[in-house]
Design a protein around this motif. Structure first.
Motif, PDB file in Angstrom:
ATOM      1  N   GLY A   1      51.011 -15.552  34.643  1.00 21.20           N
ATOM      2  CA  GLY A   1      50.706 -15.441  36.069  1.00 21.20           C
ATOM      3  C   GLY A   1      51.109 -16.721  36.775  1.00 21.20           C
ATOM      4  N   VAL A   2      50.902 -16.753  38.095  1.00 21.23           N
ATOM      5  CA  VAL A   2      51.268 -17.917  38.908  1.00 21.23           C
ATOM      6  C   VAL A   2      50.027 -18.444  39.614  1.00 21.23           C
ATOM      7  N   TYR A   3      49.695 -19.687  39.344  1.00 19.50           N
ATOM      8  CA  TYR A   3      48.563 -20.327  40.006  1.00 19.50           C
ATOM      9  C   TYR A   3      48.970 -20.683  41.432  1.00 19.50           C
ATOM     10  N   ILE A   4      48.173 -20.267  42.429  1.00 24.32           N
ATOM     11  CA  ILE A   4      48.528 -20.516  43.826  1.00 24.32           C
ATOM     12  C   ILE A   4      47.638 -21.577  44.469  1.00 24.32           C
ATOM     13  N   GLY A   5      46.733 -22.167  43.683  1.00 29.29           N
ATOM     14  CA  GLY A   5      45.853 -23.202  44.202  1.00 29.29           C
ATOM     15  C   GLY A   5      44.450 -22.686  44.473  1.00 29.29           C
ATOM     16  N   ASN A   6      43.510 -23.625  44.591  1.00 26.97           N
ATOM     17  CA  ASN A   6      42.121 -23.295  44.922  1.00 26.97           C
ATOM     18  C   ASN A   6      41.495 -22.284  43.970  1.00 26.97           C
TER      19      ASN A   6
ATOM     20  N   ASP B   1      56.798  -6.376  35.975  1.00 28.20           N
ATOM     21  CA  ASP B   1      55.760  -6.599  34.979  1.00 28.20           C
ATOM     22  C   ASP B   1      55.334  -8.053  35.127  1.00 28.20           C
ATOM     23  N   CYS B   2      54.530  -8.577  34.205  1.00 29.03           N
ATOM     24  CA  CYS B   2      53.951  -9.902  34.457  1.00 29.03           C
ATOM     25  C   CYS B   2      55.017 -10.980  34.598  1.00 29.03           C
ATOM     26  N   VAL B   3      55.911 -11.089  33.638  1.00 26.32           N
ATOM     27  CA  VAL B   3      56.963 -12.100  33.746  1.00 26.32           C
ATOM     28  C   VAL B   3      58.034 -11.663  34.736  1.00 26.32           C
ATOM     29  N   GLY B   4      58.131 -10.354  34.972  1.00 29.95           N
ATOM     30  CA  GLY B   4      59.082  -9.834  35.951  1.00 29.95           C
ATOM     31  C   GLY B   4      58.779 -10.274  37.367  1.00 29.95           C
ATOM     32  N   LEU B   5      57.514 -10.593  37.663  1.00 29.33           N
ATOM     33  CA  LEU B   5      57.170 -11.111  38.986  1.00 29.33           C
ATOM     34  C   LEU B   5      57.898 -12.428  39.237  1.00 29.33           C
ATOM     35  N   ILE B   6      57.936 -13.290  38.227  1.00 28.85           N
ATOM     36  CA  ILE B   6      58.630 -14.578  38.367  1.00 28.85           C
ATOM     37  C   ILE B   6      60.141 -14.375  38.339  1.00 28.85           C
TER      38      ILE B   6
ATOM     39  N   TYR C   1      53.433  -1.982  39.057  1.00 29.76           N
ATOM     40  CA  TYR C   1      53.711  -2.504  37.713  1.00 29.76           C
ATOM     41  C   TYR C   1      54.302  -1.407  36.849  1.00 29.76           C
ATOM     42  N   VAL C   2      55.475  -1.682  36.313  1.00 27.18           N
ATOM     43  CA  VAL C   2      56.073  -0.859  35.261  1.00 27.18           C
ATOM     44  C   VAL C   2      56.666  -1.826  34.244  1.00 27.18           C
ATOM     45  N   TYR C   3      56.301  -1.664  33.003  1.00 25.98           N
ATOM     46  CA  TYR C   3      56.746  -2.589  31.966  1.00 25.98           C
ATOM     47  C   TYR C   3      58.277  -2.661  31.928  1.00 25.98           C
ATOM     48  N   GLY C   4      58.800  -3.894  31.836  1.00 28.31           N
ATOM     49  CA  GLY C   4      60.241  -4.088  31.721  1.00 28.31           C
ATOM     50  C   GLY C   4      60.985  -4.128  33.030  1.00 28.31           C
ATOM     51  N   THR C   5      60.264  -4.302  34.167  1.00 22.33           N
ATOM     52  CA  THR C   5      60.928  -4.328  35.477  1.00 22.33           C
ATOM     53  C   THR C   5      60.726  -5.683  36.147  1.00 22.33           C
ATOM     54  N   PHE C   6      61.558  -5.935  37.183  1.00 21.86           N
ATOM     55  CA  PHE C   6      61.563  -7.273  37.778  1.00 21.86           C
ATOM     56  C   PHE C   6      61.904  -7.274  39.263  1.00 21.86           C
ATOM     57  N   GLY C   7      61.292  -6.372  40.018  1.00 20.01           N
ATOM     58  CA  GLY C   7      61.367  -6.459  41.467  1.00 20.01           C
ATOM     59  C   GLY C   7      62.226  -5.428  42.165  1.00 20.01           C
ATOM     60  N   THR C   8      62.854  -4.539  41.419  1.00 21.09           N
ATOM     61  CA  THR C   8      63.623  -3.482  42.055  1.00 21.09           C
ATOM     62  C   THR C   8      62.689  -2.367  42.522  1.00 21.09           C
TER      63      THR C   8
ATOM     64  N   LEU D   1      58.052 -20.245  45.194  1.00 21.66           N
ATOM     65  CA  LEU D   1      57.554 -19.259  44.226  1.00 21.66           C
ATOM     66  C   LEU D   1      56.217 -18.700  44.687  1.00 21.66           C
ATOM     67  N   VAL D   2      55.321 -19.571  45.132  1.00 20.34           N
ATOM     68  CA  VAL D   2      54.015 -19.123  45.612  1.00 20.34           C
ATOM     69  C   VAL D   2      54.168 -18.211  46.829  1.00 20.34           C
ATOM     70  N   GLU D   3      55.041 -18.583  47.753  1.00 23.74           N
ATOM     71  CA  GLU D   3      55.281 -17.753  48.940  1.00 23.74           C
ATOM     72  C   GLU D   3      55.756 -16.364  48.527  1.00 23.74           C
ATOM     73  N   HIS D   4      56.661 -16.317  47.559  1.00 20.46           N
ATOM     74  CA  HIS D   4      57.182 -15.038  47.068  1.00 20.46           C
ATOM     75  C   HIS D   4      56.064 -14.190  46.455  1.00 20.46           C
ATOM     76  N   CYS D   5      55.241 -14.803  45.637  1.00 21.85           N
ATOM     77  CA  CYS D   5      54.151 -14.068  44.989  1.00 21.85           C
ATOM     78  C   CYS D   5      53.132 -13.555  46.001  1.00 21.85           C
ATOM     79  N   LYS D   6      52.879 -14.333  47.040  1.00 15.55           N
ATOM     80  CA  LYS D   6      51.952 -13.891  48.080  1.00 15.55           C
ATOM     81  C   LYS D   6      52.486 -12.667  48.804  1.00 15.55           C
ATOM     82  N   ILE D   7      53.790 -12.619  49.029  1.00 21.88           N
ATOM     83  CA  ILE D   7      54.390 -11.438  49.655  1.00 21.88           C
ATOM     84  C   ILE D   7      54.243 -10.227  48.745  1.00 21.88           C
ATOM     85  N   ALA D   8      54.505 -10.416  47.452  1.00 24.45           N
ATOM     86  CA  ALA D   8      54.376  -9.311  46.497  1.00 24.45           C
ATOM     87  C   ALA D   8      52.945  -8.778  46.455  1.00 24.45           C
TER      88      ALA D   8
END
Length: 223
Positions: free
Chosen positions: A120-125, A63-68, A20-27, A6-13
């Protein structure tokens, strides 16, 4: 689907500067998709239409939850929608069984952070990757401090498997050494086999080997 990936994916994003567009998830944002979201969420998308057109067209958007969700539904660069996992930020938090206030957050990359209506996603440090809003997109931000969004709670995502780390495990099989992708969790070594995480002791014993751990060389031994 584990927290390390998950962290690797978020770092790529974040590196690719997803929008960001509300209601979207990676398309990728196309004109038909934008028209759909304008009709679906007029109060959250219409007011930003000009900005979206100037900045996010033909780019991946969340959007925020759409990232996950984009991680959970990722399928070789495409998004495979899953209705059973389509929860809001608050809905996801409410489903979580392990959670607590931010001062008690474990130092574990991939833990989710939450405040009412945002995730959001905590990535450490002390860092978080989040899809903050239409004008920010996916960004890296501090967990605490003036530039943070004042997260209130952490939680383990109910659809993510949490492990301490993913690494290479060295295995000695009758004198032959192999390096296998795996991880150590609660004192048990796991390796990936046909897409599943399997305890390596279980595999060895099913094959008739005596399985032991060489603590000096940090090595799984099968004889």
């Amino acid at each position: 689907m584990d927290n390390i990936k998950l962290v690797e994916h978020c770092k790529i994003a974040e590196k690719e500067k997803w929008g960001y567009v509300y209601g979207t998830f990676g398309t990728v944002l196309t004109e038909p998709l934008l028209q759909q979201k304008l009709k679906q969420y007029p109060s959250k998308v219409k007011i930003y239409e000009s900005f979206i057109r100037e900045n996010w067209m033909n780019k991946r958007i969340v959007d925020c939850v759409g990232l996950i969700k984009s991680f959970l539904w990722w399928n070789d660069g495409n998004i495979k929608y899953n209705l059973s996992e389509d929860k809001s930020a608050n809905g996801t938090y409410n489903l979580a069984k392990e959670k607590g206030p931010i001062p008690t957050i474990p130092e574990m990359p991939g833990i989710c952070v939450w405040k009412d209506g945002h995730i959001g996603v905590y990535i450490g440090n002390g860092k978080v990757i989040e899809a903050r809003g239409t004008k920010q997109g996916v960004i890296k931000s501090p967990l605490k401090g003036n530039s943070s969004v004042r997260w209130t709670h952490w939680f383990k995502h109910p659809y993510i498997h949490y492990i301490s780390s993913r690494e290479t495990i060295e295995v000695n099989i009758n004198g032959r050494k192999l390096n296998l992708e795996g991880y150590l969790e609660d004192g048990i070594n796991y390796i990936k086999l046909n897409g599943s995480d399997i305890p390596i002791r279980t595999i060895g014993e099913l094959l008739g080997f005596k399985v032991s751990w060489d603590d000096k060389d940090k090595l799984v031994v099968m004889e």
